[in-house]
Design an enzyme around this catalytic site. Structure first.
Site, PDB file in Angstrom:
ATOM      1  N   ASP A 234      53.836  47.090  61.337  1.00 43.58           N
ATOM      2  CA  ASP A 234      54.897  46.881  60.350  1.00 43.58           C
ATOM      3  C   ASP A 234      55.712  45.641  60.701  1.00 43.58           C
ATOM      4  O   ASP A 234      56.533  45.658  61.612  1.00 43.58           O
ATOM      5  CB  ASP A 234      55.805  48.112  60.296  1.00 43.58           C
ATOM      6  N   LYS A 241      61.222  41.987  59.891  1.00 38.15           N
ATOM      7  CA  LYS A 241      61.985  42.512  61.012  1.00 38.15           C
ATOM      8  C   LYS A 241      62.269  41.404  62.027  1.00 38.15           C
ATOM      9  O   LYS A 241      61.499  40.447  62.142  1.00 38.15           O
ATOM     10  CB  LYS A 241      61.176  43.605  61.734  1.00 38.15           C
ATOM     11  N   ASP A 252      53.749  52.673  64.522  1.00 37.29           N
ATOM     12  CA  ASP A 252      54.236  53.132  63.225  1.00 37.29           C
ATOM     13  C   ASP A 252      53.226  53.999  62.476  1.00 37.29           C
ATOM     14  O   ASP A 252      53.453  54.347  61.326  1.00 37.29           O
ATOM     15  CB  ASP A 252      54.636  51.929  62.368  1.00 37.29           C
ATOM     16  N   ASP A 311      60.902  46.799  53.981  1.00 36.19           N
ATOM     17  CA  ASP A 311      60.807  47.432  55.297  1.00 36.19           C
ATOM     18  C   ASP A 311      61.024  48.936  55.220  1.00 36.19           C
ATOM     19  O   ASP A 311      61.019  49.616  56.232  1.00 36.19           O
ATOM     20  CB  ASP A 311      61.809  46.794  56.258  1.00 36.19           C
ATOM     21  N   GLU A 313      58.843  50.958  53.836  1.00 32.03           N
ATOM     22  CA  GLU A 313      57.505  51.089  53.245  1.00 32.03           C
ATOM     23  C   GLU A 313      56.846  52.433  53.539  1.00 32.03           C
ATOM     24  O   GLU A 313      55.992  52.898  52.795  1.00 32.03           O
ATOM     25  CB  GLU A 313      56.610  49.955  53.752  1.00 32.03           C
ATOM     26  N   ARG A 315      57.920  55.493  53.416  1.00 33.04           N
ATOM     27  CA  ARG A 315      58.170  56.515  52.393  1.00 33.04           C
ATOM     28  C   ARG A 315      57.352  56.254  51.133  1.00 33.04           C
ATOM     29  O   ARG A 315      57.052  57.173  50.379  1.00 33.04           O
ATOM     30  CB  ARG A 315      59.667  56.590  52.095  1.00 33.04           C
TER      31      ARG A 315
END
Length: 463
Positions: A234, A241, A252, A311, A313, A315
């Site tokens: 991610d 990030k 992740d 960010d 993502e 969900r």
């Protein structure tokens, strides 16, 4: 490391040494406390004394972990068990030994020195050897599945693509009777409407996948769906990030690893319960085809999400998988696991996951399973007065808000994909719990495999 059972009694001279030494050191017996007695020229040449606390499974797990680390340079370790040892104690001891001995290495590596552990009980033991062997067999299955989840999570993301993860899962499932695995590639995902998974994975040259693993024994009356977030790396996407937030993002996909590991364990144990594991896999990268803030995504089933933060993502891919579970699989319960929010760690720290559920019975059973398994969770609120913050002017939902309570808001977002199963759903936000910064008990530095042990315990109880 190989574990086996045998019968053994200490001789009178050995017992005299033990009695005198314990009186001298005043061993507290607390779980995991250790003292060592060197005996030059004697056999055995050293004795370890480890406490098991109140003698529950957790105490024995702590003892096993301490022994594994203290005797890591010994080729063989023999553990003399008390006469009243139980199968549950042996299960805890075995889990501690196997899990604390774990290490992850890429490339050539010398094998660990400790290769064989013998669990010895006296001839007058209350439990039969068959019962103790049963407890050890349970520990082995759970430890192996947890180790698989750790391996998957620890793997660097230059190799761990969605396709690699899917192939690794297929390999792990091969040869297990009753387990089937289906992998949806980008073309199939597009044909079937998994648009959120496609959107999150769109910025990467390494396309997304959806793994569906099924364990369906004959006569099963209940069906549980386990959904795990599988972001193989991610970057944050367009809302990129900082380095500090990105360097461990290979973890992740720990939720996906956990649900796969738990399902394989359930199949190995032949639990009489139908289980489907869903692992939506994507690499959230930054590219010309990345999804953007302001985009509107139509999920599987028709719900739409306006993107406020790329960010947020995890969900999104979970929403696709959960909607599919509700519409096509129609289970009796849905449990999702996700390294979803940094807010979880802020609220609960490194060892405790956040638990969300509207069902008191379900929440209690999961928390009890976690406690017995040696993992930790804490139930968090799902406040209805927060829900309006998810409203969008152009879609059904927004995927991120500025109201705070980040872990709670993510859970409230996910509940919109539970359909008629809202009262039979639980969400576990285990972002911090998925990784250990240092060795601690049965945990080693790196991926913890969090959730496998809890899910297996819960599935055992559910049957």
């Amino acid at each position: 490391m190989r574990l086996s059972l045998t019968r053994l009694k200490l001789g009178p001279a050995d017992l005299d040494d033990v009695t005198a030494f314990l009186a001298d050191v005043e061993h507290s017996g607390s779980a995991g406390t250790m003292h060592k007695l060197p005996r030059p020229g004697r056999r055995p040449d050293r004795l370890f004394f480890v406490g098991v606390g109140p003698g529950d499974e957790g105490g024995w797990r702590a003892a096993g972990a301490k022994l594994a680390k203290s005797a890591s340079k010994e080729p063989t370790l023999t553990i003399l068990l008390p006469d009243d040892v139980t199968p549950a104690a042996v299960r805890g001891l075995g889990e501690g030994l196997w899990l604390a001995s774990y290490r992850f290495r890429l490339g050539a590596d010398e094998p660990p020195a400790l290769r064989r552990v013998v669990l010895a009980s006296s001839a007058g033991a209350v439990a039969s050897s068959a019962d103790l062997a049963g407890g050890l067999a349970l520990a082995k299955v759970v430890a192996e599945s947890t180790i698989l989840a750790r391996d998957l999570t620890n793997m660097p993301s230059d190799e761990k693509t969605p396709a690699w993860f899917a192939k690794r899962v297929e390999k792990a499932a091969a040869g297990i009777p009753g387990v089937t695995t289906t992998v949806r590639d980008p073309k199939t995902l597009a044909e079937q409407g998994f648009n959120a998974i496609l959107a999150v994975g769109g910025g990467s040259t390494r396309g997304p996948r959806l793994v569906e693993m099924s364990w369906r024994p004959r006569g099963a009356r209940r069906h549980v769906v386990l959904v795990g977030k599988g972001i193989t790396f991610d970057t944050g996407g367009v809302c990129i990030k900082p380095l500090s937030g990105m360097k461990l993002m290979r973890k992740d996909m720990a939720g996906a690893a956990a649900v796969i590991g738990a399902t394989l364990a359930a199949a190995a144990l032949r639990l009489p319960l139908r289980i489907t594991a869903l692992a939506p896999l994507a690499e959230n990268a930054l590219g010309a085809d990345s999804f953007r803030p302001g985009d509107v995504i139509r999920h599987y089933g028709g719900t739409t999400s306006e993107i406020h933060n790329t960010d947020a993502e995890g969900r999104l891919v979970l929403g696709d998988a959960m909607a599919y579970a509700v519409r096509r699989l129609r289970p009796d319960a849905i449990i999702d696991l996700a390294t979803l929010t940094g807010a979880q760690g802020v609220a609960l720290g490194k060892r405790t996951a956040a638990l969300y559920s509207y069902n008191d019975t379900l929440a209690k059973s999961l928390a009890e399973a976690a406690e017995v398994a040696g993992e930790s969770m804490w139930r968090m609120p799902l406040h209805d007065d927060y829900v309006e913050a998810l409203d969008s002017d152009v879609a059904d939902l927004v995927n991120s808000t500025d109201v705070g309570a980040g872990s709670v808001m993510a859970a409230l977002y996910l509940r919109e994909f539970t359909g008629g199963l809202r009262e039979q759903w639980a969400h576990l936000d285990m972002s911090s719990s998925a990784w250990a910064d240092s060795a601690d008990g049965e945990l080693t530095k790196g991926a913890t495999g969090w959730g496998v042990r809890t899910l297996v315990r819960w599935l055992e109880a559910t049957t």
